[in-house]
Each structure stands twice: as C-alpha cells, then as structure tokens.
Design an enzyme around this catalytic site. Structure first.
Site, PDB file in Angstrom:
ATOM      1  N   HIS A 199      -9.440   3.054  -8.437  1.00  0.00           N
ATOM      2  CA  HIS A 199     -10.150   4.121  -7.720  1.00  0.00           C
ATOM      3  C   HIS A 199     -11.444   4.561  -8.399  1.00  0.00           C
ATOM      4  O   HIS A 199     -11.677   5.750  -8.630  1.00  0.00           O
ATOM      5  CB  HIS A 199      -9.238   5.323  -7.521  1.00  0.00           C
ATOM      6  CG  HIS A 199      -8.350   5.218  -6.314  1.00  0.00           C
ATOM      7  ND1 HIS A 199      -8.845   5.052  -5.037  1.00  0.00           N
ATOM      8  CD2 HIS A 199      -7.004   5.243  -6.199  1.00  0.00           C
ATOM      9  CE1 HIS A 199      -7.851   4.992  -4.187  1.00  0.00           C
ATOM     10  NE2 HIS A 199      -6.707   5.089  -4.859  1.00  0.00           N
ATOM     11  N   ASP A 259      -7.197  -0.921  -4.163  1.00  0.00           N
ATOM     12  CA  ASP A 259      -7.803   0.412  -4.274  1.00  0.00           C
ATOM     13  C   ASP A 259      -8.680   0.500  -5.519  1.00  0.00           C
ATOM     14  O   ASP A 259      -8.352   1.150  -6.514  1.00  0.00           O
ATOM     15  CB  ASP A 259      -6.747   1.519  -4.240  1.00  0.00           C
ATOM     16  CG  ASP A 259      -6.355   1.888  -2.814  1.00  0.00           C
ATOM     17  OD1 ASP A 259      -6.877   1.251  -1.872  1.00  0.00           O
ATOM     18  OD2 ASP A 259      -5.539   2.803  -2.639  1.00  0.00           O
ATOM     19  N   ASN A 310      -5.941  -0.118   0.992  1.00  0.00           N
ATOM     20  CA  ASN A 310      -6.431   0.500   2.228  1.00  0.00           C
ATOM     21  C   ASN A 310      -7.833   1.063   2.053  1.00  0.00           C
ATOM     22  O   ASN A 310      -8.655   1.016   2.992  1.00  0.00           O
ATOM     23  CB  ASN A 310      -5.462   1.590   2.709  1.00  0.00           C
ATOM     24  CG  ASN A 310      -5.144   2.627   1.656  1.00  0.00           C
ATOM     25  OD1 ASN A 310      -4.973   2.324   0.479  1.00  0.00           O
ATOM     26  ND2 ASN A 310      -5.056   3.884   2.069  1.00  0.00           N
ATOM     27  N   HIS A 311      -8.166   1.570   0.868  1.00  0.00           N
ATOM     28  CA  HIS A 311      -9.519   2.075   0.617  1.00  0.00           C
ATOM     29  C   HIS A 311     -10.530   0.929   0.610  1.00  0.00           C
ATOM     30  O   HIS A 311     -11.623   1.036   1.190  1.00  0.00           O
ATOM     31  CB  HIS A 311      -9.566   2.828  -0.710  1.00  0.00           C
ATOM     32  CG  HIS A 311      -8.883   4.155  -0.674  1.00  0.00           C
ATOM     33  ND1 HIS A 311      -9.568   5.356  -0.663  1.00  0.00           N
ATOM     34  CD2 HIS A 311      -7.569   4.484  -0.632  1.00  0.00           C
ATOM     35  CE1 HIS A 311      -8.707   6.359  -0.638  1.00  0.00           C
ATOM     36  NE2 HIS A 311      -7.489   5.851  -0.621  1.00  0.00           N
ATOM     37  N   HIS A 341      -0.450  -4.532  -1.443  1.00  0.00           N
ATOM     38  CA  HIS A 341      -0.885  -3.215  -1.907  1.00  0.00           C
ATOM     39  C   HIS A 341       0.149  -2.117  -1.687  1.00  0.00           C
ATOM     40  O   HIS A 341       0.458  -1.358  -2.602  1.00  0.00           O
ATOM     41  CB  HIS A 341      -2.197  -2.822  -1.221  1.00  0.00           C
ATOM     42  CG  HIS A 341      -2.698  -1.464  -1.639  1.00  0.00           C
ATOM     43  ND1 HIS A 341      -3.081  -1.186  -2.932  1.00  0.00           N
ATOM     44  CD2 HIS A 341      -2.853  -0.307  -0.934  1.00  0.00           C
ATOM     45  CE1 HIS A 341      -3.457   0.079  -3.014  1.00  0.00           C
ATOM     46  NE2 HIS A 341      -3.323   0.632  -1.821  1.00  0.00           N
ATOM     47  N   LYS A 353      -4.115   0.048  11.997  1.00  0.00           N
ATOM     48  CA  LYS A 353      -3.633   0.338  10.647  1.00  0.00           C
ATOM     49  C   LYS A 353      -2.718  -0.794  10.199  1.00  0.00           C
ATOM     50  O   LYS A 353      -1.745  -1.104  10.880  1.00  0.00           O
ATOM     51  CB  LYS A 353      -2.870   1.668  10.630  1.00  0.00           C
ATOM     52  CG  LYS A 353      -2.226   2.024   9.306  1.00  0.00           C
ATOM     53  CD  LYS A 353      -1.413   3.306   9.446  1.00  0.00           C
ATOM     54  CE  LYS A 353      -0.662   3.656   8.165  1.00  0.00           C
ATOM     55  NZ  LYS A 353       0.194   4.860   8.335  1.00  0.00           N
TER      56      LYS A 353
END
Length: 487
Positions: free
Chosen positions: A33, A65, A98-99, A229, A254
């Site tokens: 992140h 991520d 997902n990010h 993930h 999604k």
C-alpha cells in the site's frame, strides 16, 4: 499371499532423494500500500534472515495491493521493476490486488470491452453519487473499479476503519500525488510511465505452484499452492474460478477473488485433498490455520507492518515504517553442510529495521516473536518508562507499604508533576503515579519541547490503547495480564 502394491515405485532411490532434496524457499509478501520504506525494510530483513543461496533462488510472490494509502506508490513500483536485474536467480510473481486492479483500470491497463464495462456499472449504480465516481476524460470506456478508484467520495470519514478517506473509497489520492498530479485528474494517465503501465497490465490474478513444502506439526508436507489476493469462493467450482482468473475475465463489476471478504476466507473443500496451500493478503489480518495463509497485518496504515511468510518454515518476517536508517543484521552464513533440507525446521535468525512503533504495536510485535522465531532466545530489559508503565498497570511486585514509603522521596514534586490520584493509586509504586500524572507546566525546558501529558510523556501510550491520558478506569484497555508477561 499379499496383494501386489497397486502403485509400485519403480525407483525408490529417486523417491528418497525427492524427500531429502533441498526445499525451495518461497516468500509471500503481504499488502504494501504505497509504503516504500516498509517494503525496503522487509526486503532487507528477508535478505538478512534467509541463507544467501536460498534467497538468491527464492520464489517471491507479492500478494497484491501495492498502491494507495501510503505516499510512495511510484517508488514501490520502481522497486519491483528493479528486482529482476538485482536478483536474476529469483522468480518474482506480482498478483493484482483490488486496489492495483482499479489503478490499472483507470490508466487503461485492464483488458476488456467498453460495452461490457458500461453494462457492469449498473451493478453498483446506486453508489455512484455517494462515491462520486469519476466522470472526467475517458470515463465512458472505463471499468467500474477505475471510476470508483478516481472518484471523490462525499463522506469524509470511513466509519468502518476509523480513518479519514483519502480522496476516494480506495484512498487513492496518495497514488495520484506520488506521480505529481492531483487526485482525480485525468493527467495521471500521461504521468504514469509506460513501464509502470506495463507492470500493471502484466499483473496476474492468480498463481499456482505444483510442489511447495510447508512445515506442519506432522512434519514437512509437499503441497500444491494457490496464491490469490483475497481468496477463492466456497461453493463454486474451483477449476472454473481458476480458469476465469487466468483468462482475466473483466466483464464482472467486482472480482471476488481479489475483493471478497468472508466469502473467500476459507479453503474450498475441493482443495483439502490433495493438500493445497491457499495464500492471500487483503484482509488486514495475519491468519495461519492449517494450509490457509492470510498474510496482511495492515501494512497500509502508518503504525502497522508489511508482513511476509517464508516457506517451508512458516516464519513471519516484518518491515515497519523506518524513522532512521535501517540497521541490518550480519548476513546468514551460506554453509552448504548446514543448508536446510526438507526435514529441517528452518529456524533462521531475523532482524527488524529500526522503526517507529506505538507502545501497543511494539508490544504486539514483541509478543509475536516466540512463535515467529522459536529458535531465538530473547531478553527484554525494562527501561525507566516501561517500569513506570508496568507499575501503573499493576505488573510490579512489592508491598503497598513500601510503595507508599517510596512516595516520600519525591513528595515535594507531587503538585508540580500532578501525580495520579485516580482509581488504585493508593497501592501504586511512585513511578506509576508519576507516569500517569498530568504535568502542570506544559513545556520541558531541559529538552526544549512540550510535555506529552506527564513528565514521562506518557500520553501517546494511553492513546495507542484507545484511552485518554491518565485514565485509570480501563487500565489501558484491561491489558494488565499481558503486560505482566514482561515483568
């Protein structure tokens, strides 16, 4: 007469060699992140903790991520791009979180049909206004998650996480800023270098290995490994899920395997036999149960580490946010005679970069060491601050009478230091009362800075446990028993 073996081994020596061969090191690194310093710290710790020969040949799986929340997404991706040249003997796998998928969608690095993308918008269209979906240049051909990622959420505060939103529901503003553009600006598409776009486009949604070793209470097992993930859905055909992920089917709004929660937490029953390791990040927790490995200790938040698991040993390595130059442990000797075979327990020494820890997170880290590094011997000395904290929470042995007698030595300072007079103070060692006190003067002339609550600057410790400085009713969140372990 005994029945013949239905599965005779034509080469028992080969089978024995397979059981004893040197197990390949597999490293799975959790959510980064945008925290480049944590990534650099954990990489240094991994390199210091794993024998050089094993590290040079390791399979390293990054669990996704890489962007958002932290300030240095651009530097994180630059680091990843530098790895093949710096460590040519390693194999590197980059899963999409997902990010990352949403970031890729915004800059046009997600394959798919614009018509299918627009159709998928309908699934979440009731959230368009509250999430402030992106409506700038190029949005008509964008996957839903790209629009959500670059949007401007109306709410300022994320109630679920107890934090302020950073631009969008994905906390994407720091990623825009790391490339020198304002959040939500279409200029990001031009600002992201082509090699970064290629990295985003090349990320995989799932990775499989046929033979990975893992240490269990029953001994070392040879297992299949699936890295994804978030996880795989129970109740749905695993083979079909894997085929869809490998094909990068982006028609859905999604992708549950990279964005699901409770529905992807457990291992699907199909993967119990033959044994399959399922390793993920995403969930903000370190969870190791059987062959289900979730490796994410909340690395997207300033006071929490990026975590990694090393197989076959199942050792956890961490990288914290560094405030000064990292200190590196002496390298592990690369001794061929002592190199771990499959049978070894894989106990290695480990180092942690010099870091800024809250009192709560530092204690959690220390308490994790025996299980993470069972072969180490640890000694924790009590400093004057920890002694005072322990006194406050009742973890110091001694007689109440002796404690009260000790107050007299500093009696003249009681008023100016504002000693604690709350619940339990009558039975407290002097240093506990001073530690939880409230200084009358706000400025420490000797150190040239403001006091933080007491003469010990103890307010941040109280706050790290979610209580106000000087509060005695909760005794630091009822952590008395845990603190007692230290003394």
């Amino acid at each position: 007469m005994n029945d013949p073996d239905p599965n005779p081994n034509p080469n028992p020596d080969l089978a024995a060699a397979r059981r004893r061969r040197r197990a390949r090191t597999v490293v799975c690194v959790g959510d980064v992140h945008g925290y480049f310093t944590k990534l650099r710290a954990i990489w240094a710790n991994l390199e210091a903790s794993i024998p050089p020969r094993d590290f040079r040949a390791a399979l390293v799986i990054f669990l996704g991520d890489y962007c958002d929340r932290g300030p240095d997404t651009r530097r994180v991706i630059d680091f990843f791009l530098s790895l093949p040249a710096a460590y040519p003997g390693q194999t590197h796998v980059f899963l999409a979180g997902n990010h990352d998928f949403a970031f890729a969608a915004f800059v046009g690095a997600v394959p798919g049909d614009a018509g299918a993308f627009r159709e998928a918008w309908k699934v979440y269209e009731s959230y368009e206004e509250s999430e402030g979906w992106y409506r700038g240049e190029g949005y008509e051909e964008m996957h839903l998650q790209g629009r959500r990622w670059a949007g401007k959420i109306k709410a300022r505060f994320n109630e679920a996480k107890g934090t302020e939103y950073k631009g969008s529901i994905f906390d994407a503003a720091p990623t825009f800023e790391s490339y020198g553009v304002a959040h939500g600006s279409a200029d990001l598409v031009k600002a992201v270098p082509e090699e970064h776009k290629k990295f985003l486009a090349d990320m995989v949604l799932v990775h499989e290995e046929d033979d990975v070793c893992i240490t269990t209470p029953e001994g070392t097992k040879h297992c299949r490994l699936i890295a994804v993930h978030a996880g795989l859905e129970k109740g749905k055909d695993v083979g079909e899920q894997l085929r869809t992920l490998k094909a990068k089917d982006t028609r859905v709004a999604k992708i549950e395997a990279i964005a699901g929660r409770g529905n992807v937490w457990d291992i699907p029953e199909e993967l119990i036999e033959p044994p399959t390791i399922v390793v993920s990040g995403h969930h903000g927790k370190l969870h190791i149960q059987g062959l289900r490995l979730i490796i994410d200790e909340g690395g997207g938040y300033p006071d929490k580490p990026v975590a990694a698991v090393v197989l076959p040993s199942l050792k956890i390595i961490r990288g914290f946010e560094a405030t000064v130059e990292e200190e590196k442990a002496p390298p592990v000797e690369d001794d061929e005679e002592d190199a771990p075979l499959v049978e070894d327990d894989g106990c290695f020494s480990a180092t942690t970069a010099t870091t800024a820890l809250t009192p709560a997170s530092s204690s959690n880290f220390f308490l994790s060491l025996p299980s993470a590094y069972p072969c180490q011997t640890r000694v924790f000395l009590a400093g004057n601050h920890y002694f005072a904290l322990a006194a406050f929470v009742g973890a110091i042995p001694g007689s109440v009478e002796a404690f009260r007698e000790g107050w007299k030595a500093y009696e003249p300072c009681e008023e100016s230091e504002g000693w604690c007079r709350g619940e339990g103070h009558e039975k407290m060692h002097l240093q506990g009362r001073r530690w939880a006190g409230k200084m009358k003067g706000t400025f420490n002339k000797a150190k040239g800075k403001e006091f933080k609550g007491s003469i010990f600057n103890a307010a941040p410790t109280f706050e790290s446990y979610g209580v106000a400085h000087g509060s005695t009713g909760t005794r630091l969140g009822s952590r008395d028993e845990e603190w007692g372990l230290w003394f």
